[in-house]
Design a protein around this motif. Structure first.
Motif, PDB file in Angstrom:
ATOM      1  N   MET A   1      28.380  70.537   5.570  1.00 41.96           N
ATOM      2  CA  MET A   1      28.054  71.954   5.496  1.00 41.96           C
ATOM      3  C   MET A   1      27.906  72.523   6.904  1.00 41.96           C
ATOM      4  N   VAL A   2      28.325  73.759   7.068  1.00 39.03           N
ATOM      5  CA  VAL A   2      28.181  74.489   8.324  1.00 39.03           C
ATOM      6  C   VAL A   2      27.118  75.557   8.109  1.00 39.03           C
ATOM      7  N   GLU A   3      26.194  75.666   9.056  1.00 33.73           N
ATOM      8  CA  GLU A   3      25.171  76.705   8.977  1.00 33.73           C
ATOM      9  C   GLU A   3      25.296  77.649  10.162  1.00 33.73           C
ATOM     10  N   ALA A   4      24.819  78.866   9.976  1.00 33.02           N
ATOM     11  CA  ALA A   4      24.856  79.871  11.037  1.00 33.02           C
ATOM     12  C   ALA A   4      23.688  80.826  10.870  1.00 33.02           C
ATOM     13  N   PHE A   5      23.291  81.404  11.979  1.00 32.94           N
ATOM     14  CA  PHE A   5      22.371  82.527  11.945  1.00 32.94           C
ATOM     15  C   PHE A   5      23.218  83.785  12.054  1.00 32.94           C
TER      16      PHE A   5
ATOM     17  N   VAL B   1      23.525  82.436   1.361  1.00 31.45           N
ATOM     18  CA  VAL B   1      22.394  82.839   2.204  1.00 31.45           C
ATOM     19  C   VAL B   1      21.197  81.948   1.872  1.00 31.45           C
ATOM     20  N   LEU B   2      20.739  81.192   2.869  1.00 34.06           N
ATOM     21  CA  LEU B   2      19.592  80.308   2.684  1.00 34.06           C
ATOM     22  C   LEU B   2      18.278  81.060   2.830  1.00 34.06           C
ATOM     23  N   SER B   3      18.235  82.006   3.783  1.00 36.24           N
ATOM     24  CA  SER B   3      17.041  82.821   3.983  1.00 36.24           C
ATOM     25  C   SER B   3      17.435  84.113   4.672  1.00 36.24           C
ATOM     26  N   ALA B   4      16.625  85.143   4.456  1.00 39.16           N
ATOM     27  CA  ALA B   4      16.829  86.445   5.096  1.00 39.16           C
ATOM     28  C   ALA B   4      15.460  87.027   5.387  1.00 39.16           C
ATOM     29  N   GLU B   5      15.206  87.295   6.656  1.00 38.86           N
ATOM     30  CA  GLU B   5      13.905  87.805   7.091  1.00 38.86           C
ATOM     31  C   GLU B   5      14.092  89.064   7.918  1.00 38.86           C
TER      32      GLU B   5
ATOM     33  N   GLU C   1      24.961  79.275   4.956  1.00 35.93           N
ATOM     34  CA  GLU C   1      25.701  78.019   4.975  1.00 35.93           C
ATOM     35  C   GLU C   1      26.947  78.128   4.115  1.00 35.93           C
ATOM     36  N   ALA C   2      27.916  77.282   4.460  1.00 35.05           N
ATOM     37  CA  ALA C   2      29.165  77.182   3.704  1.00 35.05           C
ATOM     38  C   ALA C   2      29.734  75.785   3.942  1.00 35.05           C
ATOM     39  N   PRO C   3      30.655  75.349   3.086  1.00 41.05           N
ATOM     40  CA  PRO C   3      31.238  74.022   3.264  1.00 41.05           C
ATOM     41  C   PRO C   3      32.015  73.852   4.577  1.00 41.05           C
ATOM     42  N   SER C   4      32.566  74.953   5.106  1.00 36.84           N
ATOM     43  CA  SER C   4      33.341  74.875   6.351  1.00 36.84           C
ATOM     44  C   SER C   4      33.148  76.166   7.139  1.00 36.84           C
ATOM     45  N   LEU C   5      33.502  76.108   8.416  1.00 32.50           N
ATOM     46  CA  LEU C   5      33.431  77.300   9.256  1.00 32.50           C
ATOM     47  C   LEU C   5      34.378  78.380   8.738  1.00 32.50           C
ATOM     48  N   GLU C   6      35.545  77.973   8.281  1.00 32.05           N
ATOM     49  CA  GLU C   6      36.504  78.940   7.739  1.00 32.05           C
ATOM     50  C   GLU C   6      35.946  79.649   6.512  1.00 32.05           C
ATOM     51  N   GLU C   7      35.288  78.914   5.630  1.00 31.32           N
ATOM     52  CA  GLU C   7      34.706  79.544   4.444  1.00 31.32           C
ATOM     53  C   GLU C   7      33.538  80.451   4.821  1.00 31.32           C
ATOM     54  N   LEU C   8      32.770  80.049   5.821  1.00 29.38           N
ATOM     55  CA  LEU C   8      31.691  80.905   6.313  1.00 29.38           C
ATOM     56  C   LEU C   8      32.265  82.237   6.781  1.00 29.38           C
ATOM     57  N   ARG C   9      33.343  82.166   7.556  1.00 32.48           N
ATOM     58  CA  ARG C   9      33.987  83.374   8.103  1.00 32.48           C
ATOM     59  C   ARG C   9      34.659  84.224   7.032  1.00 32.48           C
TER      60      ARG C   9
ATOM     61  N   THR D   1      26.639  93.228  12.996  1.00 30.20           N
ATOM     62  CA  THR D   1      26.229  91.832  12.823  1.00 30.20           C
ATOM     63  C   THR D   1      26.743  90.993  13.983  1.00 30.20           C
ATOM     64  N   LEU D   2      26.049  89.893  14.227  1.00 32.53           N
ATOM     65  CA  LEU D   2      26.457  88.903  15.215  1.00 32.53           C
ATOM     66  C   LEU D   2      26.240  87.543  14.564  1.00 32.53           C
ATOM     67  N   THR D   3      27.323  86.783  14.363  1.00 34.10           N
ATOM     68  CA  THR D   3      27.232  85.496  13.697  1.00 34.10           C
ATOM     69  C   THR D   3      27.187  84.385  14.741  1.00 34.10           C
ATOM     70  N   CYS D   4      26.192  83.506  14.610  1.00 33.21           N
ATOM     71  CA  CYS D   4      25.970  82.414  15.562  1.00 33.21           C
ATOM     72  C   CYS D   4      25.974  81.088  14.820  1.00 33.21           C
ATOM     73  N   PRO D   5      27.134  80.415  14.739  1.00 33.22           N
ATOM     74  CA  PRO D   5      27.183  79.107  14.080  1.00 33.22           C
ATOM     75  C   PRO D   5      26.258  78.123  14.807  1.00 33.22           C
TER      76      PRO D   5
END
Length: 80
Positions: free
Chosen positions: A1-5, A28-32, A45-53, A69-73
């Motif tokens: 799994m790939v995670e990102a903020f 989405v694991l959490s949103a604050e 999180e997603a199974p791959s970076l491509e799926e996250l994107r 937005t700014l995505t930070c893997p």
């Protein structure tokens, strides 16, 4: 799994409502809502970076009231 903020700027006064909406999205694991230059921080999180994107980030960006937005893997495991 790939995670990102995902760091999110929202329309004024909408951070809390948007964070609650984002918390229910797939991937989405959490949103604050926070203070500072960004209004909401999402951990996703997603199974791959491509799926996250291709699926998770676009679903986040489509929520009404988000202006930027700014995505930070996450690069790797943190040292314990």
């Amino acid at each position: 799994m790939v995670e990102a903020f995902v760091l999110i700027q929202t329309e004024v006064g909408r951070a809390e409502v948007i964070a609650k909406q984002l918390g229910g999205l797939s991937g989405v694991l959490s949103a604050e809502y926070v203070t500072g230059p960004y209004d909401v921080v999402v951990r996703a999180e997603a199974p791959s970076l491509e799926e996250l994107r291709s699926t998770v980030v676009p679903s986040v960006q489509q929520v009404a009231g988000i202006t930027r937005t700014l995505t930070c893997p996450i690069a790797g495991e943190a040292a314990s």
